[in-house]
Structures are given as structure tokens and as C-alpha cells.
Design a protein around this motif. Structure first.
Motif, PDB file in Angstrom:
ATOM      1  N   ILE A   2      -7.904  -4.628 -10.078  1.00 42.51           N
ATOM      2  CA  ILE A   2      -7.345  -4.405  -8.749  1.00 42.51           C
ATOM      3  C   ILE A   2      -6.137  -3.485  -8.885  1.00 42.51           C
ATOM      4  CG2 ILE A   2      -6.304  -5.456  -6.707  1.00 42.51           C
ATOM      5  CD1 ILE A   2      -7.699  -8.055  -7.441  1.00 42.51           C
ATOM      6  N   GLU A   3      -6.093  -2.448  -8.044  1.00 45.03           N
ATOM      7  CA  GLU A   3      -4.942  -1.553  -8.023  1.00 45.03           C
ATOM      8  C   GLU A   3      -4.505  -1.344  -6.581  1.00 45.03           C
ATOM      9  OE1 GLU A   3      -3.512   2.782  -9.811  1.00 45.03           O
ATOM     10  OE2 GLU A   3      -5.594   2.105 -10.026  1.00 45.03           O
ATOM     11  N   VAL A   4      -3.259  -1.718  -6.301  1.00 49.73           N
ATOM     12  CA  VAL A   4      -2.668  -1.570  -4.973  1.00 49.73           C
ATOM     13  C   VAL A   4      -1.663  -0.428  -5.035  1.00 49.73           C
ATOM     14  CG1 VAL A   4      -1.265  -2.688  -3.199  1.00 49.73           C
ATOM     15  CG2 VAL A   4      -2.979  -4.011  -4.439  1.00 49.73           C
ATOM     16  N   LYS A   5      -1.888   0.601  -4.194  1.00 50.31           N
ATOM     17  CA  LYS A   5      -1.051   1.791  -4.238  1.00 50.31           C
ATOM     18  C   LYS A   5      -0.383   2.044  -2.890  1.00 50.31           C
ATOM     19  CE  LYS A   5      -4.055   4.379  -7.458  1.00 50.31           C
ATOM     20  NZ  LYS A   5      -4.828   5.623  -7.585  1.00 50.31           N
ATOM     21  N   ASN A   6       0.950   2.062  -2.897  1.00 43.16           N
ATOM     22  CA  ASN A   6       1.754   2.463  -1.724  1.00 43.16           C
ATOM     23  C   ASN A   6       1.284   1.790  -0.433  1.00 43.16           C
ATOM     24  OD1 ASN A   6       3.095   4.338  -3.465  1.00 43.16           O
ATOM     25  ND2 ASN A   6       1.384   5.750  -3.173  1.00 43.16           N
ATOM     26  N   LEU A   7       1.043   0.490  -0.509  1.00 37.57           N
ATOM     27  CA  LEU A   7       0.462  -0.241   0.618  1.00 37.57           C
ATOM     28  C   LEU A   7       1.496  -0.490   1.712  1.00 37.57           C
ATOM     29  CD1 LEU A   7      -2.405  -1.336   1.066  1.00 37.57           C
ATOM     30  CD2 LEU A   7      -1.552  -3.585   0.446  1.00 37.57           C
ATOM     31  N   PHE A  22       1.118  -2.609  -7.218  1.00 39.87           N
ATOM     32  CA  PHE A  22       0.916  -3.436  -8.402  1.00 39.87           C
ATOM     33  C   PHE A  22      -0.542  -3.342  -8.856  1.00 39.87           C
ATOM     34  CE2 PHE A  22       0.143  -6.348  -4.839  1.00 39.87           C
ATOM     35  CZ  PHE A  22      -1.012  -7.001  -5.206  1.00 39.87           C
ATOM     36  N   LYS A  23      -0.772  -3.750 -10.111  1.00 42.08           N
ATOM     37  CA  LYS A  23      -2.119  -3.793 -10.675  1.00 42.08           C
ATOM     38  C   LYS A  23      -2.402  -5.184 -11.196  1.00 42.08           C
ATOM     39  CE  LYS A  23      -2.366   1.024 -12.269  1.00 42.08           C
ATOM     40  NZ  LYS A  23      -2.559   1.906 -13.471  1.00 42.08           N
ATOM     41  N   VAL A  24      -3.654  -5.590 -11.159  1.00 43.04           N
ATOM     42  CA  VAL A  24      -4.089  -6.852 -11.751  1.00 43.04           C
ATOM     43  C   VAL A  24      -5.186  -6.526 -12.756  1.00 43.04           C
ATOM     44  CG1 VAL A  24      -4.934  -9.189 -11.351  1.00 43.04           C
ATOM     45  CG2 VAL A  24      -3.624  -8.022  -9.560  1.00 43.04           C
TER      46      VAL A  24
END
Length: 362
Positions: A2-7, A22-24
Motif C-alpha cells: 500500500i502506498e499513500v501519496k499526498n492524500l 505513508f507506505k505499508v
């Protein structure tokens, strides 16, 4: 995984999620923490594709949850805070129904349902109406539904909310067993649960990431912050001379105690060894009266409170020769004569209103 970018997620004028990144990694058990209204559930809903983000992207195994929803969601099993179960269905009926909704192949449905019930220990309840189950078992049904389709990622939003202590322990043990085969994101307000199950912790506040650490590193930092507190009946000078220059002491601070004529000394050591005996001998040799001694250790609760408590900054008042004799309100400056003039106008308006009221009464 999982990669969350500039959410970013905005509701009207309120920013629920603010530039979150963040990344998981595969195999991690991530504890997702934050106070009420911090943006946890909103972030969960965006990651799982229930709602869209205002800005930013979420990648699940490289697939964009917004642009490639079917591919991305095939990796996810999701348990929302309120499990969407049907009270008039039996456990087995509901799981078969949920498997069909998830697009599990017909020949694989019974195998998946059996696997999910086995993992969540629901076989004894398979023919019971969900409406007749305890809340703990309903949570198990919700988790079983999340396991259908053999997803690699499990996202559990407050899985133990409203449960009694026995049910919490049971669900916690269940999550531990599931973590052996899945990447897990666990949102919870119960900090003991997070520390018992997770290996990484993220704390968000007002939609912002404020803490992101592996639990092992966090525990090490907590241990480093541990100090020994002693209360002594002596002066600050004697206490400072007593602890100064000791090779096992990293630093110390001496403050006035609540007890009259006493001081409190906070002692930080260079290593993690138990130094209480050394300190006790030092105090005895110095012929100082010891009133109390205890270890003061930070907890996960302390870190959570520090990270989520807003810091109030006292506004700075600048006085210079140019502003002397003036009162500053917002961005404008007013001379004291201007203030007196405004006050005189207000007094005259008040007097005029009183006179008008007297005339009306006559």
C-alpha cells in the motif's frame, strides 16, 4: 503493498485529511491511531475505495484505487467500524451471499466460506441467525466476510469497539493469527491492543501524520526516556553536587519539591541498567534523607497525548518607539486619542438612546 501519496480530503471548508503520505510493506501489521475526528476512518474509506480523495493517490500493489478499482480491491478485505451484516440471515447464508458479491468463483465459494469460518471459529454458529449473536460474534462474522476471496491485505476499522474485555481478548488473538498470512492495517482507540498486536504505529491528528515508527524503535525511545525520580530533604546545591560527575549518569535536573525543604531530582542514565542501588548508596553516603524513589517511564499513552495535544503559542507583543502610545488591534494601529474619541462617541450614543427611551415612556 500500500502506498499513500499526498492524500487530501476536503468536506466543505473542513480538511479531514491533509497531505498524508505513508507506505505499508508486505507482512506488516500497522496500527493506525488518532483521536476522534483525526481522519482515521476517512483515510480507511479512501484506501478501500469507498470514497474518493480530493487530491492524491492510493496504490494497492501498484494499482490506483480510483483508476483501477477492481484490480486494487481484489487485494483488500475490509471490516468497517459497523459490520454490514444482515440480521435475518444465518452466518453461513450471509457469508455465501458476501462471497457472491465479492465475485468469488462459484466453485470456490463453499471452500472460501469454510476457510473463513475456520479462521474465525464460527463453525458452531453457522446455522444461527446473525441477529441472535452477541456483538463479539457479529464482529467475527464481519472479519470472516473480509477474509473471503483470500485478500492479501486486511483493513480493520475499530474491530473491538463496544466489546467486553473477554471479547476484546478473543478478537485480539484472532487478529494475531490472521496477521501470519496477511498484511494488516488496524485502527483502534485501545492503545494496549495496538502495542500487543502491531509492529508499526502511525498516529495522525487533524489529518496530519504526526508519528510513524516501528514499535521496536518506539519502545527503545521510551526506554531511553526513562528516568529515576528521587525526593530528598536537602538543598538544590547539595543535590547538584551529589550527582555531578557520576560516570553512569547522562544528565539530571533538580527542582523544588511539593514538600517543604525538599527537592525532586530527575536522573537519566547512560545505559538501561537498573541503577537504583547505586543511587541509593550515593544518597546514604551523602547522609541525605531520602523520602521517595520511583521509575518514571513514558508509555504509549504519553506519546499519543503529546502527539495529539495542540500547542498553544502565546502571541508576541512588540513594543517599539514607533508603536509607543498606540494600541494595536489586528493589522491596524490606533492612537490613544483615537480610542478616547471612539469611547466618547459610544457614550454620547448611549445617552441619546436613554433620552429617547425616557421620551417614549412620557
Amino acid at each position: 503493498m500500500i502506498e499513500v501519496k499526498n492524500l487530501v480530503k476536503v468536506y466543505g471548508i473542513n480538511k479531514a485529511v491533509d497531505n498524508l503520505n505513508f507506505k505499508v510493506e508486505k507482512g506488516q501489521i500497522l496500527g493506525f491511531l488518532g483521536p476522534n475526528g483525526a481522519g482515521k476512518s476517512t483515510t480507511m474509506n479512501i484506501i478501500t475505495g469507498y470514497i474518493s480523495a480530493t487530491e492524491g493517490t492510493v496504490l494497492i500493489n501498484g494499482y490506483d484505487i480510483l483508476k483501477q478499482p477492481e484490480e486494487a480491491k481484489s487485494f483488500i478485505g475490509y471490516l468497517p467500524e459497523q459490520p454490514p451484516v444482515y440480521m435475518d440471515m444465518t452466518v453461513k447464508e450471509y457469508l455465501i451471499f458476501a462471497a457472491k458479491l465479492k465475485g468469488v468463483k462459484k466453485r470456490e465459494i463453499l471452500g472460501d466460506v469454510t476457510m473463513a469460518m475456520e479462521s474465525t471459529k464460527l463453525f458452531a454458529m453457522e446455522d444461527r441467525l446473525i441477529g441472535n449473536l452477541s456483538k463479539g460474534y457479529r464482529q467475527r462474522v464481519g472479519i470472516a466476510a473480509a477474509l473471503l476471496g483470500k485478500p492479501e491485505i486486511l483493513i480493520l476499522d475499530e474491530p473491538t469497539v463496544g466489546l467486553d474485555p473477554k471479547q476484546i481478548i478473543e478478537i485480539r488473538d484472532l487478529i494475531k493469527s490472521l496477521a501470519e498470512k496477511h498484511t494488516v492495517i488496524l485502527s483502534s482507540h485501545i492503545l494496549q491492543e495496538i502495542s500487543a498486536v502491531c509492529d508499526r504505529i502511525i498516529i495522525i491528528n487533524n489529518g496530519n501524520l504526526v508519528v510513524d515508527e516501528m514499535l521496536e524503535d518506539l519502545n527503545k525511545n521510551i526506554a531511553d526516556a526513562q528516568c529515576l525520580v528521587v525526593t530528598l530533604r536537602t538543598s538544590k546545591k547539595i543535590a547538584e553536587d551529589m550527582f555531578k560527575g557520576k560516570d553512569y549518569i547522562r544528565e539530571f535536573e533538580v527542582v523544588d519539591s511539593a514538600d517543604s525543604g525538599c527537592v525532586d531530582v530527575r536522573i537519566f542514565f547512560k545505559d538501561s541498567a537498573d541503577r537504583r542501588e547505586d543511587v541509593f548508596k550515593l544518597i546514604v553516603d551523602s547522609k541525605v534523607v531520602l523520602l521517595q524513589m520511583y521509575n518514571d517511564m513514558k508509555s504509549l499513552e504519553d506519546i499519543f497525548i503529546e502527539a495529539t495535544t495542540p500547542v498553544y503559542v502565546e502571541p508576541e507583543v512588540i513594543v517599539s518607539d514607533e508603536t509607543e502610545g498606540k494600541v494595536c488591534l489586528t493589522d491596524e494601529e490606533y492612537d490613544e486619542d483615537d480610542i478616547e474619541e471612539v469611547e466618547d462617541d459610544m457614550d454620547s450614543e448611549t445617552t441619546e438612546e436613554d433620552n429617547n427611551a425616557d421620551k417614549e415612556e412620557e
